[in-house]
Design a protein around this motif. Structure first.
Motif, PDB file in Angstrom:
ATOM      1  N   ALA A   1      36.619 -24.854  -1.891  1.00 37.19           N
ATOM      2  CA  ALA A   1      37.317 -25.117  -3.163  1.00 37.19           C
ATOM      3  C   ALA A   1      37.631 -23.783  -3.839  1.00 37.19           C
ATOM      4  CB  ALA A   1      36.457 -25.989  -4.068  1.00 37.19           C
ATOM      5  N   PRO A   2      38.710 -23.734  -4.612  1.00 32.65           N
ATOM      6  CA  PRO A   2      39.055 -22.466  -5.279  1.00 32.65           C
ATOM      7  C   PRO A   2      37.976 -22.058  -6.273  1.00 32.65           C
ATOM      8  CG  PRO A   2      40.445 -24.256  -6.065  1.00 32.65           C
ATOM      9  CD  PRO A   2      39.638 -24.805  -4.931  1.00 32.65           C
ATOM     10  N   LEU A   3      37.918 -20.781  -6.560  1.00 30.36           N
ATOM     11  CA  LEU A   3      36.962 -20.288  -7.545  1.00 30.36           C
ATOM     12  C   LEU A   3      37.304 -20.782  -8.942  1.00 30.36           C
ATOM     13  CD1 LEU A   3      36.480 -16.623  -6.326  1.00 30.36           C
ATOM     14  CD2 LEU A   3      34.877 -18.527  -6.135  1.00 30.36           C
ATOM     15  N   ARG A   4      38.538 -21.094  -9.177  1.00 30.60           N
ATOM     16  CA  ARG A   4      38.997 -21.630 -10.460  1.00 30.60           C
ATOM     17  C   ARG A   4      40.160 -22.555 -10.182  1.00 30.60           C
ATOM     18  NH1 ARG A   4      39.191 -16.980 -13.572  1.00 30.60           N
ATOM     19  NH2 ARG A   4      39.951 -18.236 -15.275  1.00 30.60           N
ATOM     20  N   ASP A   5      40.728 -23.133 -11.193  1.00 27.64           N
ATOM     21  CA  ASP A   5      41.754 -24.155 -10.999  1.00 27.64           C
ATOM     22  C   ASP A   5      43.173 -23.618 -10.882  1.00 27.64           C
ATOM     23  OD1 ASP A   5      42.218 -23.414 -13.564  1.00 27.64           O
ATOM     24  OD2 ASP A   5      41.923 -25.383 -14.436  1.00 27.64           O
ATOM     25  N   GLY A   6      43.350 -22.358 -10.596  1.00 28.25           N
ATOM     26  CA  GLY A   6      44.679 -21.816 -10.400  1.00 28.25           C
ATOM     27  C   GLY A   6      45.223 -21.077 -11.600  1.00 28.25           C
ATOM     28  N   ARG A   7      44.633 -21.254 -12.764  1.00 29.99           N
ATOM     29  CA  ARG A   7      45.085 -20.504 -13.932  1.00 29.99           C
ATOM     30  C   ARG A   7      44.604 -19.071 -13.772  1.00 29.99           C
ATOM     31  NH1 ARG A   7      42.092 -22.233 -17.809  1.00 29.99           N
ATOM     32  NH2 ARG A   7      40.943 -23.680 -16.524  1.00 29.99           N
ATOM     33  N   THR A   8      45.506 -18.144 -13.913  1.00 26.38           N
ATOM     34  CA  THR A   8      45.123 -16.753 -13.701  1.00 26.38           C
ATOM     35  C   THR A   8      45.416 -15.876 -14.899  1.00 26.38           C
ATOM     36  OG1 THR A   8      47.277 -16.277 -12.730  1.00 26.38           O
ATOM     37  CG2 THR A   8      45.496 -16.895 -11.211  1.00 26.38           C
ATOM     38  N   HIS A   9      45.911 -16.427 -15.977  1.00 30.98           N
ATOM     39  CA  HIS A   9      46.253 -15.601 -17.127  1.00 30.98           C
ATOM     40  C   HIS A   9      45.914 -16.322 -18.438  1.00 30.98           C
ATOM     41  CE1 HIS A   9      49.845 -17.642 -15.437  1.00 30.98           C
ATOM     42  NE2 HIS A   9      49.890 -18.153 -16.638  1.00 30.98           N
ATOM     43  N   CYS A  10      45.686 -15.533 -19.443  1.00 29.75           N
ATOM     44  CA  CYS A  10      45.420 -16.021 -20.801  1.00 29.75           C
ATOM     45  C   CYS A  10      44.149 -16.851 -20.901  1.00 29.75           C
ATOM     46  CB  CYS A  10      46.599 -16.827 -21.336  1.00 29.75           C
ATOM     47  SG  CYS A  10      48.129 -15.935 -21.430  1.00 29.75           S
ATOM     48  N   VAL A  11      43.191 -16.649 -20.029  1.00 29.07           N
ATOM     49  CA  VAL A  11      41.979 -17.455 -20.083  1.00 29.07           C
ATOM     50  C   VAL A  11      40.715 -16.600 -20.209  1.00 29.07           C
ATOM     51  CG1 VAL A  11      42.938 -19.436 -18.876  1.00 29.07           C
ATOM     52  CG2 VAL A  11      41.883 -17.610 -17.557  1.00 29.07           C
ATOM     53  N   ARG A  12      40.861 -15.296 -20.238  1.00 25.33           N
ATOM     54  CA  ARG A  12      39.710 -14.422 -20.393  1.00 25.33           C
ATOM     55  C   ARG A  12      39.843 -13.646 -21.700  1.00 25.33           C
ATOM     56  NH1 ARG A  12      40.776 -15.067 -15.253  1.00 25.33           N
ATOM     57  NH2 ARG A  12      42.296 -13.431 -15.021  1.00 25.33           N
ATOM     58  N   PRO A  13      38.728 -13.213 -22.278  1.00 25.43           N
ATOM     59  CA  PRO A  13      38.770 -12.509 -23.563  1.00 25.43           C
ATOM     60  C   PRO A  13      39.782 -11.363 -23.558  1.00 25.43           C
ATOM     61  CG  PRO A  13      36.504 -12.949 -22.948  1.00 25.43           C
ATOM     62  CD  PRO A  13      37.350 -13.342 -21.758  1.00 25.43           C
ATOM     63  N   GLY A  14      40.601 -11.314 -24.566  1.00 28.10           N
ATOM     64  CA  GLY A  14      41.570 -10.230 -24.744  1.00 28.10           C
ATOM     65  C   GLY A  14      42.924 -10.476 -24.121  1.00 28.10           C
ATOM     66  N   GLU A  15      43.042 -11.390 -23.170  1.00 30.91           N
ATOM     67  CA  GLU A  15      44.320 -11.586 -22.479  1.00 30.91           C
ATOM     68  C   GLU A  15      45.397 -12.172 -23.403  1.00 30.91           C
ATOM     69  OE1 GLU A  15      43.085 -12.148 -17.841  1.00 30.91           O
ATOM     70  OE2 GLU A  15      43.210 -13.951 -19.074  1.00 30.91           O
ATOM     71  N   LEU A  16      45.048 -13.100 -24.222  1.00 29.52           N
ATOM     72  CA  LEU A  16      46.031 -13.694 -25.136  1.00 29.52           C
ATOM     73  C   LEU A  16      46.491 -12.645 -26.148  1.00 29.52           C
ATOM     74  CD1 LEU A  16      47.577 -16.250 -25.815  1.00 29.52           C
ATOM     75  CD2 LEU A  16      45.670 -16.942 -27.276  1.00 29.52           C
ATOM     76  N   ARG A  17      45.545 -11.912 -26.678  1.00 33.99           N
ATOM     77  CA  ARG A  17      45.895 -10.836 -27.636  1.00 33.99           C
ATOM     78  C   ARG A  17      46.824  -9.810 -26.988  1.00 33.99           C
ATOM     79  NH1 ARG A  17      42.955  -8.759 -32.186  1.00 33.99           N
ATOM     80  NH2 ARG A  17      41.345 -10.247 -31.576  1.00 33.99           N
ATOM     81  N   ALA A  18      46.529  -9.421 -25.764  1.00 36.09           N
ATOM     82  CA  ALA A  18      47.353  -8.431 -25.061  1.00 36.09           C
ATOM     83  C   ALA A  18      48.770  -8.950 -24.822  1.00 36.09           C
ATOM     84  CB  ALA A  18      46.698  -8.041 -23.733  1.00 36.09           C
ATOM     85  N   LEU A  19      48.893 -10.240 -24.596  1.00 40.79           N
ATOM     86  CA  LEU A  19      50.210 -10.825 -24.345  1.00 40.79           C
ATOM     87  C   LEU A  19      51.118 -10.683 -25.560  1.00 40.79           C
ATOM     88  CD1 LEU A  19      51.937 -12.478 -22.360  1.00 40.79           C
ATOM     89  CD2 LEU A  19      50.934 -14.525 -23.353  1.00 40.79           C
ATOM     90  N   TRP A  20      50.550 -10.865 -26.738  1.00 38.94           N
ATOM     91  CA  TRP A  20      51.351 -10.744 -27.969  1.00 38.94           C
ATOM     92  C   TRP A  20      51.684  -9.305 -28.238  1.00 38.94           C
ATOM     93  CZ3 TRP A  20      53.812 -14.652 -29.945  1.00 38.94           C
ATOM     94  CH2 TRP A  20      53.362 -15.932 -29.655  1.00 38.94           C
TER      95      TRP A  20
END
Length: 83
Positions: free
Chosen positions: A64-83
């Motif tokens: 099974a995958p290590l996660r469900d396929g989401r690779t962005h905006c799910v770890r601390p700081g990623e959403l802030r960096a996107l803006w």
């Protein structure tokens, strides 16, 4: 239409789209100067339910995958960096 809305909101979407930067660029394009932009995702490291689900899935099926396929905006700081 450029700069036509007072507010834009993305709730639990940016982590699911292939190119979140493109979505944010569009949100900014339609937002009037002084408008409000907001977005939320969940933090995979701190959202125990999601982490436990994938840990259990790997116990049942080691391929099974290590996660469900989401690779962005799910770890601390990623959403802030996107803006």
């Amino acid at each position: 239409v450029k700069a036509s809305v007072d507010a834009v909101l993305s709730m639990l979407v940016l982590m699911l789209v292939p190119d979140p930067a493109c979505v944010v660029a569009e949100m900014r394009r339609v937002l009037r100067p002084g408008g409000v932009a907001a977005a939320a995702t969940w933090d995979d490291e701190r959202f125990e339910l999601i982490r436990e689900f994938w840990d259990e899935a790997r116990e049942v099926d080691p391929s099974a995958p290590l996660r469900d396929g989401r690779t962005h905006c799910v770890r601390p700081g990623e959403l802030r960096a996107l803006w």
